[in-house]
Write a protein that holds these residues in place. Structure first.
Motif, short mmCIF file in Angstrom:
data_model
loop_
_atom_site.label_atom_id
_atom_site.label_comp_id
_atom_site.label_asym_id
_atom_site.label_seq_id
_atom_site.Cartn_x
_atom_site.Cartn_y
_atom_site.Cartn_z
N PHE A 217 0.80 -1.22 0.00
CA PHE A 217 0.00 0.00 0.00
C PHE A 217 0.84 1.27 0.00
CE2 PHE A 217 -2.57 -3.36 1.78
CZ PHE A 217 -3.76 -3.22 1.09
N GLY A 218 2.16 1.14 -0.06
CA GLY A 218 3.01 2.32 -0.13
C GLY A 218 3.28 2.93 1.22
N THR A 219 3.34 4.25 1.27
CA THR A 219 3.74 4.95 2.49
C THR A 219 2.69 4.80 3.59
OG1 THR A 219 4.97 6.60 1.22
CG2 THR A 219 4.37 7.18 3.48
N VAL A 220 3.15 4.37 4.75
CA VAL A 220 2.29 4.28 5.93
C VAL A 220 2.44 5.60 6.67
CG1 VAL A 220 1.75 2.96 8.01
CG2 VAL A 220 2.71 1.80 6.01
N TYR A 221 1.59 6.55 6.31
CA TYR A 221 1.70 7.89 6.88
C TYR A 221 1.51 7.86 8.39
CZ TYR A 221 1.18 9.38 2.03
OH TYR A 221 1.37 9.56 0.68
N ASN A 222 2.28 8.73 9.06
CA ASN A 222 2.20 8.87 10.52
C ASN A 222 2.60 7.58 11.24
OD1 ASN A 222 1.00 11.58 10.31
ND2 ASN A 222 -0.77 10.46 9.52
N SER A 223 3.70 6.99 10.80
CA SER A 223 4.24 5.79 11.46
C SER A 223 5.62 6.05 12.06
CB SER A 223 4.31 4.62 10.48
OG SER A 223 5.13 4.94 9.37
N GLY A 248 19.99 1.65 36.24
CA GLY A 248 18.75 2.28 35.83
C GLY A 248 18.76 2.65 34.36
N ASN A 249 17.60 3.09 33.89
CA ASN A 249 17.44 3.48 32.50
C ASN A 249 16.24 4.41 32.37
OD1 ASN A 249 18.47 2.49 29.63
ND2 ASN A 249 16.28 2.85 29.46
N TYR A 250 16.35 5.37 31.47
CA TYR A 250 15.21 6.21 31.13
C TYR A 250 15.10 6.28 29.61
CZ TYR A 250 12.15 10.16 30.36
OH TYR A 250 11.12 10.95 29.92
N SER A 251 13.87 6.10 29.12
CA SER A 251 13.61 6.14 27.68
C SER A 251 12.50 7.14 27.39
CB SER A 251 13.19 4.75 27.16
OG SER A 251 14.22 3.80 27.37
N ASP A 252 12.83 8.16 26.61
CA ASP A 252 11.85 9.14 26.13
C ASP A 252 11.37 8.64 24.77
OD1 ASP A 252 10.64 11.36 24.82
OD2 ASP A 252 11.65 12.72 26.20
N LEU A 253 10.11 8.20 24.70
CA LEU A 253 9.61 7.48 23.54
C LEU A 253 8.34 8.15 23.00
CD1 LEU A 253 9.89 3.90 25.10
CD2 LEU A 253 11.58 5.03 23.64
N THR A 254 8.38 8.58 21.75
CA THR A 254 7.20 9.16 21.11
C THR A 254 7.01 8.51 19.74
OG1 THR A 254 8.50 10.98 20.19
CG2 THR A 254 7.42 11.36 22.30
N SER A 255 5.75 8.38 19.35
CA SER A 255 5.45 7.80 18.04
C SER A 255 4.12 8.33 17.56
CB SER A 255 5.43 6.27 18.11
OG SER A 255 4.36 5.82 18.93
N GLU A 256 3.83 8.05 16.30
CA GLU A 256 2.57 8.48 15.69
C GLU A 256 1.65 7.28 15.52
OE1 GLU A 256 3.50 11.93 12.72
OE2 GLU A 256 5.10 10.45 12.56
N SER A 257 0.44 7.55 15.04
CA SER A 257 -0.58 6.50 14.93
C SER A 257 -1.22 6.54 13.55
CB SER A 257 -1.66 6.69 16.01
OG SER A 257 -1.09 6.65 17.30
N PRO A 258 -0.79 5.68 12.65
CA PRO A 258 -1.37 5.69 11.30
C PRO A 258 -2.79 5.15 11.28
CG PRO A 258 0.16 3.87 11.54
CD PRO A 258 0.27 4.69 12.79
N SER A 259 -3.52 5.50 10.23
CA SER A 259 -4.90 5.04 10.13
C SER A 259 -5.26 4.78 8.67
CB SER A 259 -5.84 6.11 10.69
OG SER A 259 -7.19 5.72 10.55
N TRP A 260 -6.09 3.75 8.46
CA TRP A 260 -6.63 3.47 7.14
C TRP A 260 -7.72 4.48 6.80
CZ3 TRP A 260 -4.24 -0.05 4.20
CH2 TRP A 260 -3.49 -1.06 4.82
N ALA A 261 -7.87 4.78 5.49
CA ALA A 261 -8.83 5.79 5.04
C ALA A 261 -10.27 5.32 5.18
CB ALA A 261 -8.53 6.18 3.59
N ALA A 262 -10.60 4.17 4.62
CA ALA A 262 -12.00 3.71 4.61
C ALA A 262 -12.01 2.20 4.72
CB ALA A 262 -12.71 4.17 3.35
N GLY A 263 -11.75 1.69 5.91
CA GLY A 263 -11.68 0.25 6.08
C GLY A 263 -10.28 -0.26 5.85
N THR A 264 -9.96 -1.37 6.50
CA THR A 264 -8.63 -1.95 6.40
C THR A 264 -8.30 -2.33 4.96
OG1 THR A 264 -8.96 -2.82 8.61
CG2 THR A 264 -7.12 -3.72 7.36
#
Length: 683
Positions: A217-223, A248-264
């Motif tokens: 499906f090409g580019t998985v936007y917002n991944s 000890g350890n500290y991890s600063d973790l951020t990510s995005e959430s892709p979504s399908w347009a109209a159904g999987t």
């Protein structure tokens, strides 16, 4: 949708490959095995033992394997080398599974069925995507119940992450990586033995990756994902018998959430920019000391765990501002764990100890940019536990017997969330206790070339605080949430028998397992006086049976090659996984998993070609709300590394080598063929 033709080819290749693997032991040279059986492990018994002296089979992922894996987190590492179940989503969410059970879908530590530890204590999350590999010296994996030593959640097994402690010569490294999808990583490490008393290891890194492409499906936007990690261990030896470690350890973790347009399986939405913050961290202080001439060893540990899951989901509600709707949970755990090992005789060791933990979950919500009730209220857990284990080495260490049991007591409270209001909220508390036993026997024959083993044990998972003690009315949903104080813990009784062959070029391990899963906790919704009530009950049992097979073959020794070469394969075949109530197959359990690799090395050059084949499984289709079969899939990875001039190292990986569709979870396709290269200077 699924590469069935490729899977058929993979099966044929495996069938042909396994014929010589199974035949080699009979033709191998009759030398005593001195490597695999003598590996030292700690997770199976909480004490350092030779693996062949412990009836419980432990899979060890070494530092060399980690470096050649081409992956960055524990989730992908387990998915690549350990058979069980991997439930990887886009972004930073990767529950992991063993023998039909897995960690919680959103990573809640005590809500899972597989336990992740770091240096022997809970790491505070079940989301393996959060855990960076740079500090990990090795990973030990125990399949089957381990609640007799580790308590709740250890039903399917335990994954213990052993961190680097700074053993060896003082030095460090500076490195960087670059790859597909605008991936980059920079890292600095340092450590070693400063003097006879002090040693350390520390590391810091930043890595970032943009939107990836999948093969269909090409580019998985917002991944995209961004990670920042810092951690280490500092060890001070007061004397040969007393040592203190701060880590000890500290991890600063951020990510995005892709979504399908109209159904999987339609197309991805570029404008959908929901995102999340899944930062996590921990600190621990460990003491190890020997007393009475080394006859008694005390290991004491105190630890603090912190875990955040913060979703910004305004787009999900049709709002152009993703911050307008938010849900945030912060888990904080304070715990202490102590164990005493008494070497009573040369053939009998007694281990006893206790664990005390408090976990507090704080919940926050935002709706239409205003403070609101989150989906889950606040929760509080107090856990006190006592455990004991006796280890017997009989008949000149030819027979090894281990018996263990643990008593757990939980006091749990459902608390009002930090934001929002309720029509009514009763902060009710409940308590319960549980005992978990386990016994194992191993018999070594023919100068330790053959080992027979058998184990029986119980695992359990604690009901969550809201399942036991919730009592509040949610006006928006018009539902009264009511916990059930009569809930029993979910339990699993497992039986495991098998044998191991240790010949000079080949190690072969076989296990048959049978698990009876009882008292599954399920939700129940009913009407009472015209009002909807949501509660929980113990309802349903299941049976799981299958085979685990592990093979390692030193090809260079068999064929007298001028370079090192080894072939390995880890296989699981699930023969039964039935829900006894509905008489249907359990979901998310594959018929088979086969993970195989070829390692080679010559002077400064080393390489690994690996392959994973994941069989079909029954799943929920959330588009149709029907249960259906998800087909099999497979993928190949290749990593090459060259070390030169004593200080320099260059490494490159091609992941998903043949550009296959990789889909651990329906609707979440993983990246197409991608590359990364790295350069490191060691000093």
């Amino acid at each position: 949708m699924y590469p069935t033709k490729q899977v058929k080819i993979d099966r044929l290749v495996y069938a042909l490959a396994l014929v010589p693997l199974l035949a080699v032991p009979a033709a191998a040279e009759g030398k005593k095995q001195t490597v695999k059986g003598d590996d030292m492990i700690v997770t199976a018994t909480r004490t350092e033992e030779r693996s062949i002296d412990v009836p419980v089979t432990t899979q060890v992922i070494t530092r060399e394997t980690i470096e050649m894996s081409g992956v960055a987190d524990v989730g992908d590492l387990v998915g690549k080398y350990v058979t069980g179940h991997y439930h990887k989503y886009n972004g930073l969410l990767s529950p992991i599974g063993l023998r039909g059970f897995r960690t919680d879908a959103h990573g809640a530590d005590l809500a899972g069925y597989v336990l992740i530890l770091v240096d022997g204590h809970r790491i505070g999350t079940g989301n393996a995507a959060k855990i960076n590999l740079d500090r990990i010296e090795r990973v030990e994996v125990i399949k089957g119940p381990a609640s007799a030593l580790y308590g709740s959640a250890a039903m399917g097994g335990v994954v213990n992450l052993i961190t680097k402690k700074g053993d060896g010569k003082l030095g460090g490294s500076v490195g960087g990586e670059y790859g597909s999808f605008d991936y980059y990583k920079t890292q600095v490490t340092g450590g070693g033995e400063v003097n006879e008393k002090f040693r350390f290891f520390a590391t810091a890194d930043i890595d970032d990756i943009g939107d990836y492409k999948d093969p269909t499906f090409g580019t998985v936007y917002n991944s995209g994902v961004e990670k920042k990690n810092i951690g280490g261990n500092f060890v001070y030896a007061f004397s040969e018998r007393h040592e203190l470690r701060l880590g000890g350890n500290y991890s600063d973790l951020t990510s995005e959430s892709p979504s399908w347009a109209a159904g999987t399986y339609s197309s991805y939405v570029k404008e959908y920019d929901d995102h999340n913050d899944k930062s996590t961290g921990y600190a621990d202080l460990e003491y190890n000391g020997d007393f009475f001439g080394g006859a008694v060893h005390w290991r004491g540990m105190a630890y603090y765990l912190w875990d955040k899951n913060h979703w910004f989901s305004g787009n999900s509600y049709g709002n152009s501002d993703p911050d307008s709707y938010q849900t945030k949970y912060i888990d904080e755990t304070v715990g202490t764990d102590h164990q005493f090992t008494w070497k009573m005789t040369s053939w009998n060791s007694l281990l006893a100890g206790f664990t005390m933990e408090n976990l507090e979950k704080k919940s926050y919500g935002v709706a239409d940019s205003l403070p609101a009730r989150p989906y889950t209220p606040g929760l509080d857990y107090d856990n006190q536990a006592l455990f004991i284990q006796d280890s017997l080495d009989l008949l000149d260490n030819r027979v090894n017997i281990i018996a263990a049991a643990r008593y757990d007591r939980f006091d749990v409270t459902t608390k009002r969330a930090e934001t929002g209001s309720y029509a009514s909220f009763n902060e009710r508390s409940e308590d319960y206790s549980h005992v978990s036993p386990k016994v194992g026997v191993g018999v070594k024959l023919f100068d330790e070339k053959l080992r027979l083993r058998a184990n029986a044990g119980e695992g359990f998972k604690s009901p969550t605080a809201d399942q036991l003690s919730a009592d509040y009315y949610h006006t928006t949903r018009d539902v009264h949430y009511r916990g059930n104080p009569d809930l029993d813990p979910e339990t699993s009784m497992s039986y495991d028998i098998g044998f191991d062959l240790f010949f000079s070029p080949v190690t072969f391990k076989f296990s048959y397992f049978h698990t009876d899963y009882e008292d599954k906790i399920v939700s129940k919704v009913y009407s009472e006086g015209g009002q909807t009530v949501s509660t929980y009950e113990n309802h349903g049992d299941a049976t799981l049976t299958g085979f685990d097979i592990g093979v390692e073959w030193a090809l260079d020794k068999t064929f007298r090659l001028p370079f090192t070469a080894s072939l390995w394969s880890n296989m699981t075949f699930n023969t039964t996984y039935r829900d006894e109530l509905t008489q249907s197959d359990l979901l998310y359990t594959s018929d088979y998993e086969i993970k195989t690799g070829l390692n080679i090395g010559y002077q400064g050059l080393s390489g690994q070609l690996s392959h994973a084949l994941i069989g079909p499984q029954m799943i929920d289709n959330w588009d149709t709300y029907q249960v259906e079969e998800k087909g099999a899939f497979s993928y190949w990875d290749l990593t090459l590394r060259y070390r030169f001039d004593e200080h320099w190292e260059v490494k490159g990986s091609v992941l998903n080598l043949f550009d296959q569709e990789v889909e651990w979870v329906r609707g979440y396709l993983m990246p197409e063929r991608n590359f990364l290269v790295g350069l490191t200077y060691n000093f």
